[in-house]
Every structure is written in structure tokens, then in C-alpha cells.
Write a protein that holds these residues in place. Structure first.
Motif, PDB file in Angstrom:
ATOM      1  N   THR A 240      48.302 -43.444 -58.532  1.00 31.45           N
ATOM      2  CA  THR A 240      46.961 -42.866 -58.372  1.00 31.45           C
ATOM      3  C   THR A 240      47.126 -41.346 -58.293  1.00 31.45           C
ATOM      4  O   THR A 240      48.202 -40.860 -57.921  1.00 31.45           O
ATOM      5  N   PHE A 243      48.716 -39.741 -55.200  1.00 27.55           N
ATOM      6  CA  PHE A 243      50.148 -40.031 -55.077  1.00 27.55           C
ATOM      7  C   PHE A 243      50.937 -39.178 -56.081  1.00 27.55           C
ATOM      8  O   PHE A 243      51.964 -38.576 -55.737  1.00 27.55           O
ATOM      9  N   GLU A 246      51.955 -35.750 -55.219  1.00 27.08           N
ATOM     10  CA  GLU A 246      53.008 -35.579 -54.211  1.00 27.08           C
ATOM     11  C   GLU A 246      54.409 -35.657 -54.806  1.00 27.08           C
ATOM     12  O   GLU A 246      55.354 -35.155 -54.203  1.00 27.08           O
ATOM     13  N   ALA A 253      60.474 -41.249 -60.508  1.00 29.20           N
ATOM     14  CA  ALA A 253      59.945 -42.152 -59.473  1.00 29.20           C
ATOM     15  C   ALA A 253      59.404 -43.422 -60.120  1.00 29.20           C
ATOM     16  O   ALA A 253      59.609 -44.528 -59.605  1.00 29.20           O
ATOM     17  N   SER A 256      62.209 -45.646 -61.118  1.00 23.92           N
ATOM     18  CA  SER A 256      62.902 -46.288 -59.992  1.00 23.92           C
ATOM     19  C   SER A 256      62.089 -47.449 -59.404  1.00 23.92           C
ATOM     20  O   SER A 256      62.602 -48.199 -58.586  1.00 23.92           O
ATOM     21  N   LEU A 257      60.839 -47.585 -59.820  1.00 21.25           N
ATOM     22  CA  LEU A 257      60.027 -48.712 -59.339  1.00 21.25           C
ATOM     23  C   LEU A 257      60.385 -50.018 -60.038  1.00 21.25           C
ATOM     24  O   LEU A 257      60.112 -51.101 -59.522  1.00 21.25           O
ATOM     25  N   HIS A 259      61.601 -53.261 -61.156  1.00 21.55           N
ATOM     26  CA  HIS A 259      62.275 -54.254 -60.325  1.00 21.55           C
ATOM     27  C   HIS A 259      61.851 -55.633 -60.827  1.00 21.55           C
ATOM     28  O   HIS A 259      60.715 -56.041 -60.643  1.00 21.55           O
TER      29      HIS A 259
ATOM     30  N   ARG B 132      64.357 -46.659 -51.893  1.00 21.81           N
ATOM     31  CA  ARG B 132      63.586 -46.883 -53.100  1.00 21.81           C
ATOM     32  C   ARG B 132      62.149 -47.260 -52.765  1.00 21.81           C
ATOM     33  O   ARG B 132      61.883 -47.912 -51.766  1.00 21.81           O
ATOM     34  N   TYR B 133      61.246 -46.836 -53.650  1.00 19.73           N
ATOM     35  CA  TYR B 133      59.837 -47.185 -53.459  1.00 19.73           C
ATOM     36  C   TYR B 133      59.622 -48.698 -53.592  1.00 19.73           C
ATOM     37  O   TYR B 133      58.613 -49.218 -53.164  1.00 19.73           O
ATOM     38  N   SER B 134      60.577 -49.381 -54.216  1.00 20.67           N
ATOM     39  CA  SER B 134      60.411 -50.824 -54.400  1.00 20.67           C
ATOM     40  C   SER B 134      60.857 -51.626 -53.171  1.00 20.67           C
ATOM     41  O   SER B 134      60.820 -52.846 -53.181  1.00 20.67           O
ATOM     42  N   ARG B 136      60.536 -53.531 -49.814  1.00 23.35           N
ATOM     43  CA  ARG B 136      59.381 -54.234 -49.247  1.00 23.35           C
ATOM     44  C   ARG B 136      59.119 -53.761 -47.820  1.00 23.35           C
ATOM     45  O   ARG B 136      60.044 -53.502 -47.063  1.00 23.35           O
ATOM     46  N   TYR B 182      55.947 -48.398 -52.015  1.00 22.15           N
ATOM     47  CA  TYR B 182      55.098 -47.737 -53.022  1.00 22.15           C
ATOM     48  C   TYR B 182      53.640 -48.141 -52.841  1.00 22.15           C
ATOM     49  O   TYR B 182      52.744 -47.297 -52.851  1.00 22.15           O
ATOM     50  N   HIS B 185      52.244 -46.572 -49.491  1.00 24.99           N
ATOM     51  CA  HIS B 185      52.072 -45.119 -49.563  1.00 24.99           C
ATOM     52  C   HIS B 185      50.979 -44.753 -50.563  1.00 24.99           C
ATOM     53  O   HIS B 185      50.178 -43.852 -50.307  1.00 24.99           O
ATOM     54  N   ASP B 186      50.938 -45.477 -51.664  1.00 20.34           N
ATOM     55  CA  ASP B 186      49.913 -45.225 -52.691  1.00 20.34           C
ATOM     56  C   ASP B 186      48.523 -45.480 -52.100  1.00 20.34           C
ATOM     57  O   ASP B 186      47.599 -44.701 -52.301  1.00 20.34           O
TER      58      ASP B 186
END
Lengths: 364, 422
Positions: A240, A243, A246, A253, A256-257, A259, B132-134, B136, B182, B185-186
Motif C-alpha cells: 500500500t 508502506f 517507508e 523488500a 524477500s516476501l 515464500h 524477514r517480512y514473511s 509469521r 508484512y 505492518h502494512d
């Protein structure tokens, strides 16, 4: 004079597209979101339209002076002294740009990958690469760009596809971001993100004629704009806008998400590869262009003696910003927002002068 | 000469590429798998780290069998003013550098979440490039330290696999969600909706009553519990169930597992789940249905003045798993009886869940994602402030449910009793 070698259109296109894209992997997407919010993905198209106009001026100028590069044209149009000033300005901006990109790369890589490595070591490693690539010449840089370009393109698309899992379309709303007028103004100001396309005017002699220059310029612009659109749209759909504002390096970033279960994660190393290779091409390319202009201005036949001293100048310039905030919010911001003056306005003035004085290359 | 110089240069480059500055030997690092955060007593926060022991003799635990398929785990709890400070202090007594690249769960106590300290604590975590943002994020009902301590591998796996598999159950059941750092924070900074996080707890078996009057014909909605409340005995010591609802960074409420499923349905994030509803013809008995999302929900938002109106239509489909009454519902005339009963059930429960979130003034149903389309610029959108107007929204719901299959039986025969037992 300095021999740059000859190379094909694909090589030139690869080098120019990589040079445009490399800087977008760092803090630029963040700055774009801060300026235009959710409208960043089409702001890059506004910038591309402005860059297309700018490149058209460059193209017509080169067309009027067949077989000449931009430095020779400036001399022909404005005379030795003003032409010198124009070319020197371009060289200075390119060197400063290379230095700031270098520093930005080092700052980001220190944050994400090598936190303990001293910045001077990282800067030095890149400067050594720039020197080595300058020694082996432009032809080799562009040929390597073509080789790496395909791999990087595939890697970039894979990353986008993998991160598409996080795309949410509501994030592109409100569609007009901070307002249409603001997006148009910012798109115009930030048109220098495609400024590297005009480097073709510096190495014009390495291509096979004016038709190739036109083809290389517009094709590079279209490819760079498409990739930029995909990248910016992807980021808008992943984060968003509050975010995104920042994040230091939103693209990293985002990578790196990714997964997909316990066995498929941490694929940002793929992005790291794209990041490093593109930087290792773009900075040496800008650096080489500076050497070309400088050697032309001071009638130096061989660039090799000035390569090492210039690398020290580049390192020194890169150390000017005292911190990342100053680097991003002052140096890089003004380079991006006013770079268009050097990339598009100077050739446009020259074109205007030739139109007014009816001066043409074959008459000179 | 040139060749010699080239070889020397290559050797130097090889040495440089070894990455001496940032090199990390696996034996010098303690790979943190779980982080627990509570309010501290000696200092502001109590931070608990759990990591594999890596004891001498390879992966063999002391004294033979260990729950982690051979791996032993150690925990360290430390009181500190911030996460970074806890990290520094931890490194003064563990002869390995703490490494966060493999963190599975960050567990925050409900106490901290309710005090609105999450933002404060997460600030250094989201800036830390090694986390990491991933990763949990969970909200522990009581002590996060206790949760971290008692989260042990179950069924022969290791903690990493245990955490991954536990989270996968969100997709299998819909009773909680797969939410990361993520996501939180988002959402905390989002003008589109408010954040949620997974509720976690240690189940001490308090709700499992060994002796007492036997269950009669009352009906309990499956999964209508918060984490830690499931009446069970043994199994894993911990459980994930339900969601914590936040306003900004302050936890203001909770959703049960059942409500979490309804939330997932409304958001188009529901994969599948088993529902037990009262039999429409014999309410003292139940019908089991496996329910899936048929297609994404239709959400429309419109405004009359400042007041928002929302229309939500959910499309579900499912299979019959069991019919306790033995009534022959497997006919074109009778299937709609179950379908309508289930639609009424979901519509009623959904209205209750929506009302609950409206009372909390937290749009966790993501209606803001549709509402934003009515605004042209960010200035207009932020000036309207959807999150503040959510409580005033008038929300209409509609549910469409179709039964697709009837399991391995396509006909229900009546159970035959002898005359006196009928």
C-alpha cells in the motif's frame, strides 16, 4: 582519437536499457510513491513520453550532422568554447550520476546484504570494475550487456511472477494518486529516469548510421518504459502507498516476501544477482561515457591514462553525501528532477540553433 | 608477464570474493526460530528467544529421545527496553551470534497488544534487514514466553516444519489466517482497513471436563472458540485459533475461529472448512458439510452523503459429509432444504460478526478496498477517513450456497429398528 569499436543494435539497446533500469532497483520507487502515491505506475509512462520528445530532439540533431557525435555537434553549433561548456556539463552530470548511483548501491547493499563490510571496500570494488571495463572498452561492455540482458530479463519476469501472489488490485486506488496535475508535473520532472537513452548520442559513431541510432533510441525507450511500468505496477500492487513510502528498497523488500512453503523461499538472491549485474554494467557505462567526453574535450587519444584518476574522482564524489537521507533526499532527488535539462534541453537548444542558423553537418 | 599479472589478480579477487567481512560460520551463530515478547518486570519488554541447541555429538539430544526428531532446543528470556537491546544483552551470555534469518514466529503477548505497544516494539524489527517480512506474527493469549517455551515439535517434525505445517492448517480449516509481519505492518498504516493477527495460546486443558452430565441435543457452532479454549486433552500444547482485531497498533477485540472463517469468506480468502449445522428437519441432529468458496464475493459500496452502504454477496459450494438423521436429502427437491438452511445460518452468523467489528470500528472485512474506488485522489480518500466511518456503514449480506456432491453415498436409507425400539 579514441576508438570505441563497432557493435550492433541489440548490444546498444541492452546496455541502455540496463543503464536506465539499474537505478530503479534502489530508492527511486520509494521516491516515486512519495511524490505521486498510487499513480507511480503510469507516471513512468508520462516520463517516457517526455523522454521520447527529448530523444526526438537528439535524433534530429544527430540526423542533421551525420557521422558525428554530440560533442562534435555542440562544437559545430556553438563554437569551441560554448560547445566545450555543454559537453563538459554533460560529462560532469554523468560522472556525478555514476558516483551517486554507486553510493546508493553501496548504501542499500550495506543495509540488506553486507552490513559489516566497510563502504570504501564496496565502493572500491565497483570502481575497480569500472576501471577494468573501461580498459577493455565500450564494445565489450555492450556485448556483455547483451549477454547479461537476456538472463536479467528472465530473472526479472520470474521475480514478478513469483511475487504476483501478493498482488492486490485495490492498492492502485485512488487511481489519480495525489492528483492528475501533480502526476503530470512529476512525470515531466522525473523524465531523466530515461536520460541514459541519450547516451547513444555520445557513442553514435559506434553504431551503423542514423537509422540505427533512431532504432536503438526508441526501442530502448519502449523496453525501459515497459519494464519500468511492470516494476512500478508490481510494487504498487504489493505494498500500500503508506508502506511503500517507508521502504528503502521496495523491490528488494518485495522479492524477500516470496515464500512458497518451506522449500521455496529466500529467492531475493535472484534479485541480488540482477541488482549487482545491472549496477556493474550501468556505472561503468556512465563512467566510460565521461572518459569519452573528457578525452574528446582535451584531445586525448587514449583514455587509459585518465581512467584510474577519474575512478578516484568518482570515489571522492560518491563520498560527499554524509548519510543515506542526504544522498536520497538531496543529491539523487535533484539529479532525477533536473537531469532532463542536461539530457534533453541542451540537445534541444542545439537543434533550435541549427534550425535558426540553418546549419547542417554536411555544410560544416 | 601479462599472464602472471592476470593470475595474481585472479588470486586476489578470489580472496576478496570470500566475503571476509560478512562471512558467518554456521558454528558461530544461534539460529533463532521463535521470538516471544511480553511486558517486562525488570525492564519494559521481556523477550524470549528459542533456538536449536546444536550440542556436541551432532543432532542427538541428551538422554536419548527428544521431540524434535533428534534436535534439542534452548530458550533464553531477557528483560530489556527494546528488541535491539535484548539482542545485545543476549549476545553477552550466548557464545554464538543470534541470527534471525530463520525466525518462524514472532509471538507477542495480548497484554502488549492491548496496551498499544506493538508499533513501538515492531519499529526496530521491521527495520532489521535480517528479520524477514514473511515471518509469521502471533498474539499469545497469556504469556508469549510460555507459548515459545511450550511450542515443541509434534509428531516427529522439527520446529521449523511444525510451524510451517501449523500455519498450513489455516488453509485447511479457515479457523485462523496465515498472517505475517508484512501483513500487520502494512495494515497498521493502511487507510483501507484495520489489522488482524492470529490468536495463539497454550491449551492447558481447562475446558476439557472429564466427568459430568453427558451432552444432550444442544448445538455448538464448531470452532466458536478463542485459542486456548478448545475442550481437548493431550495433543500439542499450543494452538492457533481465531484472530485479534486491531485499531492501528492497539488490539481492541478478538474473533473466534468460527468468526474468522466468516471473515475469510467475506474477503474471498476462504479455501475450505467443515461445517456442522442442525438438520433442518430434525434440529436435534446435525448435518456435516464440507464448504468451499464457489467464486469471489461480490462487494458493492455506495455513499449517501457521508454515510457508506455496503452490499456483500458470498458464493459458496460444498459436499455433504454426513446426515445423522438418515433423512433422504439426496433428491433435487430436498437438497435445497439443506442449502437454504446453510445460507440462513451463514447470513445470521455473518451479520453478528460484522456487527461485532462495527462496534469495534475496525474494518477487518476489507470493505474499504471497494470503497476506495469511489475516490479519485489520495487527498479525498484520506480526508474521508474510511476507518472512522466504518461503524456507520449499513451492510446488507446475501449468501448463495450450492451442494455439489454427496460424498460416497447418493441415497440415505432409514435405519431399521425392531418394533419396541422404534
Amino acid at each position: 582519437m579514441v576508438g570505441q569499436g563497432k557493435f550492433g543494435n541489440k548490444e546498444a539497446i541492452s546496455a541502455l536499457v540496463i543503464a536506465c533500469m539499474a537505478k530503479e532497483f534502489f530508492t527511486d520507487p520509494n521516491m516515486i510513491v512519495r511524490k505521486v502515491g498510487t499513480a507511480g505506475w503510469y507516471m513512468v509512462l508520462v516520463s517516457a513520453a517526455v523522454a521520447a520528445l527529448g530523444f526526438t530532439a537528439v535524433y534530429f540533431l544527430l540526423k542533421r550532422f551525420p557521422g558525428k557525435n554530440i560533442m562534435e555537434i555542440y562544437d559545430d553549433v556553438f563554437g569551441r568554447y560554448i560547445g566545450f561548456g555543454f559537453s563538459f556539463t554533460v560529462a560532469f552530470v554523468l560522472l556525478f550520476s555514476a558516483a551517486m548511483n554507486l553510493r546508493e548501491y553501496v548504501e542499500i547493499i550495506k543495509i540488506y546484504v553486507f552490513p559489516k563490510t566497510p563502504p570504501v571496500y564496496l565502493i572500491g570494488s565497483l570502481a575497480v570494475t569500472a576501471v577494468i571495463l573501461s580498459f577493455i572498452g565500450l564494445e565489450n561492455i555492450t556485448r556483455y550487456s547483451k549477454l547479461a540482458g537476456y538472463v536479467m530479463l528472465v530473472g526479472f519476469i520470474i521475480l514478478l511472477m513469483l511475487s504476483s501472489r501478493f498482488f492486490r488490485f485495490y492498492r492502485i486506488y485512488p487511481l489519480l494518486g495525489y492528483g492528475l496535475k501533480n502526476t503530470l508535473v512529476q512525470g515531466f520532472l522525473r523524465s531523466s529516469i530515461y536520460g541514459e537513452i541519450t547516451l547513444v548520442a555520445i557513442f553514435a559513431k559506434s553504431l551503423h548510421g542514423i537509422q540505427d541510432i533512431r532504432k536503438v533510441g526508441y526501442t530502448s525507450l519502449i523496453i525501459a518504459a515497459s519494464l519500468m511500468l511492470l516494476m512500478q505496477l508490481g510494487l504498487t500492487l504489493i505494498f500500500t502507498y503508506p508502506f511503500s513510502k517507508e521502504l528503502t528498497a521496495p523491490l528488494y523488500a518485495g522479492a524477500s516476501l516470496i515464500h512458497y512453503g518451506v522449500f521455496f523461499q529466500r529467492v531475493e538472491s535472484l534479485f541480488l544477482f540482477i541488482w549487482n549485474i545491472s549496477t556493474l554494467i550501468s556505472i561503468p557505462l556512465l563512467f566510460y561515457m565521461v572518459l569519452l567526453i573528457y578525452s574528446y574535450l582535451f584531445k586525448i587519444d587514449d583514455i587509459r591514462p585518465i581512467t584510474v584518476p577519474f575512478s578516484f574522482i568518482m570515489i571522492a564524489l560518491s563520498l560527499i553525501p554524509s548519510n543515506i537521507v542526504e544522498l536520497v533526499q538531496f543529491y539523487i532527488r535533484y539529479l532525477r528532477e533536473f537531469g532532463w535539462v542536461v539530457f534533453y534541453v541542451l540537445p534541444s537548444i542545439a537543434l533550435l540553433m541549427t534550425a535558426l542558423t540553418k546549419k547542417k553537418g554536411w555544410q560544416a | 608477464m601479462k599472464k602472471i599479472v592476470a593470475v595474481v589478480l585472479l588470486c586476489i579477487i578470489l580472496l576478496m570474493l570470500a566475503g571476509c567481512y560478512d562471512a558467518r560460520d554456521i558454528n558461530d551463530a544461534a539460529y533463532i526460530l521463535l521470538i516471544g515478547i511480553d511486558r517486562g518486570i525488570s525492564d519494559k519488554f521481556r523477550v524470549t528467544f528459542k533456538f536449536p541447541a546444536f550440542e556436541a555429538g551432532g543432532a542427538q539430544g541428551e538422554g536419548g529421545e527428544s521431540p524434535g526428531g533428534g534436535l534439542n532446543y534452548k530458550t533464553l528470556t531477557i528483560d530489556a527496553p527494546s528488541f535491539s537491546a535484548a539482542l545485545e544483552l543476549a549476545n553477552t551470555n550466548i557464545p554464538r551470534t543470534l541470527d534471525f534469518m530463520h525466525v518462524q514466529f514472532i509471538v507477542i503477548s495480548e497484554d502488549i497488544a492491548k496496551a498499544g505497544l506493538i508499533g513501538e516494539f515492531l519499529a526496530p524489527i521491521v527495520r532489521n534487514s535480517s528479520i524477514r517480512y514473511s515471518t509469521r506474527l502471533l498474539i499469545a493469549r497469556e504469556s508469549a514466553a510460555e507459548f515459545v517455551e511450550l511450542l515443541e515439535p509434534f509428531g516427529g517434525s522439527d520446529i521449523t516444519r511444525m510451524c510451517e505445517n501449523l500455519i498450513n492448517q489455516a488453509r485447511e480449516t479457515g479457523l485462523f489466517a496465515d498472517l505475517t509481519l508484512y501483513d500487520l505492518h502494512d495494515c497498521m498504516t493502511s487507510p483501507y482497513h484495520q489489522p488482524i493477527a492470529v490468536l495463539a495460546a497454550v491449551n492447558k486443558g481447562g475446558n476439557f471436563i472429564e466427568k459430568g452430565p453427558k451432552w444432550d441435543t444442544k448445538y455448538n457452532i464448531p470452532g466458536d472458540y478463542y485459542a486456548g479454549d478448545v475442550p481437548r486433552k493431550k495433543g500439542s500444547k499450543v494452538e492457533l485459533l481465531g484472530l485479534a482485531v486491531f485499531n492501528g497498533d492497539r488490539m481492541v477485540g478478538k474473533l473466534t475461529g468460527h468468526e474468522s472463517r466468516l471473515l475469510a469468506m467475506a474477503k474471498g480468502a476462504f479455501e475450505k472448512g467443515t461445517y456442522t449445522i442442525p438438520d433442518p428437519k430434525r434440529p436435534e441432529l446435525n448435518v456435516d458439510l464440507e464448504v468451499r468458496e464457489a467464486r469471489r464475493p461480490d462487494i458493492k459500496v455506495w455513499f449517501e452523503g457521508e454515510k457508506p452502504f455496503v452490499s456483500l454477496k458470498i458464493y459458496l459450494e460444498g459436499d455433504i459429509h454426513s446426515i445423522q438423521s438418515g433423512i433422504h436429502y439426496e433428491t433435487p427437491e430436498m437438497l435445497p432444504v439443506i442449502e437454504r438452511a446453510f445460507e440462513r445460518f451463514i447470513k445470521r452468523e455473518l451479520a453478528k460478526a460484522i456487527e461485532k467489528t462495527q462496534q469495534l470500528n475496525c474494518d477487518v472485512f476489507h470493505f474499504g478496498h471497494t470503497a476506495v474506488k469511489k475516490f479519485e485522489t489520495i487527498q479525498e480518500w484520506e480526508a474521508y477517513d474510511w476507518n472512522s466511518h466504518y461503524k456507520d456503514a449499513e451492510i446488507y449480506t446475501e449468501v448463495d450456497f450450492k451442494i455439489r456432491r454427496t460424498g460416497t453415498m447418493i441415497y440415505s436409507s432409514r435405519i431399521k429398528y425392531s418394533g419396541e425400539d422404534k
